[in-house]
Every structure is written in C-alpha cells, then in structure tokens.
Write a protein that holds these residues in place. Structure first.
Motif, PDB file in Angstrom:
ATOM      1  N   GLY A  99       0.772  -1.221   0.000  1.00 33.37           N
ATOM      2  CA  GLY A  99       0.000   0.000   0.000  1.00 33.37           C
ATOM      3  C   GLY A  99       0.808   1.278   0.000  1.00 33.37           C
ATOM      4  N   PHE A 100       2.082   1.203  -0.288  1.00 29.43           N
ATOM      5  CA  PHE A 100       2.932   2.394  -0.289  1.00 29.43           C
ATOM      6  C   PHE A 100       2.400   3.435  -1.267  1.00 29.43           C
ATOM      7  N   ASP A 101       2.042   2.997  -2.476  1.00 30.57           N
ATOM      8  CA  ASP A 101       1.553   3.950  -3.471  1.00 30.57           C
ATOM      9  C   ASP A 101       0.054   4.204  -3.351  1.00 30.57           C
ATOM     10  N   LEU A 102      -0.611   3.515  -2.421  1.00 26.08           N
ATOM     11  CA  LEU A 102      -2.039   3.731  -2.193  1.00 26.08           C
ATOM     12  C   LEU A 102      -2.306   4.632  -0.999  1.00 26.08           C
ATOM     13  N   ALA A 103      -1.271   4.908  -0.217  1.00 30.05           N
ATOM     14  CA  ALA A 103      -1.437   5.770   0.956  1.00 30.05           C
ATOM     15  C   ALA A 103      -1.943   7.135   0.499  1.00 30.05           C
ATOM     16  N   PRO A 104      -2.825   7.732   1.290  1.00 29.91           N
ATOM     17  CA  PRO A 104      -3.340   9.054   0.903  1.00 29.91           C
ATOM     18  C   PRO A 104      -2.210  10.058   0.672  1.00 29.91           C
ATOM     19  N   ARG A 105      -2.450  11.010  -0.203  1.00 30.59           N
ATOM     20  CA  ARG A 105      -1.427  11.999  -0.567  1.00 30.59           C
ATOM     21  C   ARG A 105      -0.820  12.713   0.644  1.00 30.59           C
TER      22      ARG A 105
END
Length: 175
Positions: A99-105
């Motif tokens: 989820g590294f690239d799915l974490a909120p901005r």
C-alpha cells in the motif's frame, strides 16, 4: 540458494530498499529469504493518513515491540527501529510494505520518512552483523523513487526489466 550467490547478497548488493509489482516476484523473493532464516514482517500503509498512522502500522507489525514505544515522534520511532526491529534473536528481517503507493497523498512524505529511516537503520544494523531488506509493493511499473537514506531505490532483480513489470513476460528463472 539459486545460482552462485544467496538471494540476500544479490538484493543487498543493490541496496536495502527494493520495489516489486507482482505477487510471483515477492513470493519468490520471500521463499528464498525465509529459506535463509529471514523473518518476514508485513506492513500495510494503504490506509495511513498521517505520521502517527505510519508509525503505528510498523509498530503493530513488529513482534515484541513494546506498546507505546516510539509512537509519538520520528526520533522515538528511530530508536525503536534500532532496538526492536532487529536484535540477537531476530538478526535477519525483510520488511514488506504494502500500500505504499495507495497511501493518501497527505501521507506521502511520511512514507518517505519511513523509507529514509529503514535505509539508515539497515546500514546501522550491518555494523552488528544483522541484515534488513525492505520490499515495497507498487502497481506503477515505471515508478522511480528519489534516493532514500542516501541509497538508490531499485527494482528487485526479478522485475528489473519493464517487460517483467508490465507482465509482458516473466523472467525465465520464474516458473
């Protein structure tokens, strides 16, 4: 061991932090690393919205991390990484960050702080004969991260080529 060198040597030769995209790739890496007695630690960052959530996700994933230790600040968390991630009973670990690239901005910079700390701690632990490898899940085949902890972030050796990352074909060594 496959080939002439063990998997950890091949990974660590390129750095401590590696990207992966496909399940087959991480399954192969983890099979080889657990055969070398690495402890696998899974952390999901997909729902982390701030620094506290990022730290909590790691703390909850690491066995035997004392409750409350290092939750309040990055400095305290870094001490926790030094004291509890690797130690005499667990000298080899692979941290798998999903989820590294799915974490909120709003969490993106905190995720990079985490990578900086993991890379720095990985080098520090080497001084004591301990080894830490971090695998980062991403669905972006062209993702390139800036250097973290003064290290280049590389794609794992099974997905170095874009054709392997985009599923056009698997490396011949992967069934």
């Amino acid at each position: 061991m496959r080939g002439t060198h063990p998997e950890d040597f091949l990974l660590l030769n390129a750095g401590h932090i590696h990207l992966y995209r496909h399940r087959w790739s991480v399954d192969r890496l983890l099979a080889d690393l657990t055969a070398l007695d690495y402890a696998a630690i899974y952390v999901d960052l997909a729902t982390c919205g701030d620094a506290d959530a990022v730290r909590d996700a790691v703390i909850e994933a690491v066995p035997d991390w004392p409750a409350g230790y290092g939750r309040a600040s990055w400095d305290g968390f870094a001490d926790g990484l030094a004291d509890h991630l690797l130690h005499d009973a667990r000298p080899l670990a692979v941290v798998v960050l999903a989820g590294f690239d799915l974490a909120p901005r709003q969490c993106a910079s905190d995720s990079l702080v985490l990578l900086d700390l993991l890379a720095s701690m990985a080098r520090w632990h080497l001084l004591f004969g301990r080894r830490l490898i971090c695998l980062i899940k991403t669905d972006e085949p062209d993702l390139q991260l800036r250097a973290v902890g003064a290290e280049h972030v590389a794609w794992n050796r099974h997905e170095q080529l874009m054709t392997h990352r985009t599923s056009a074909r698997r490396p011949p060594r992967i069934p």
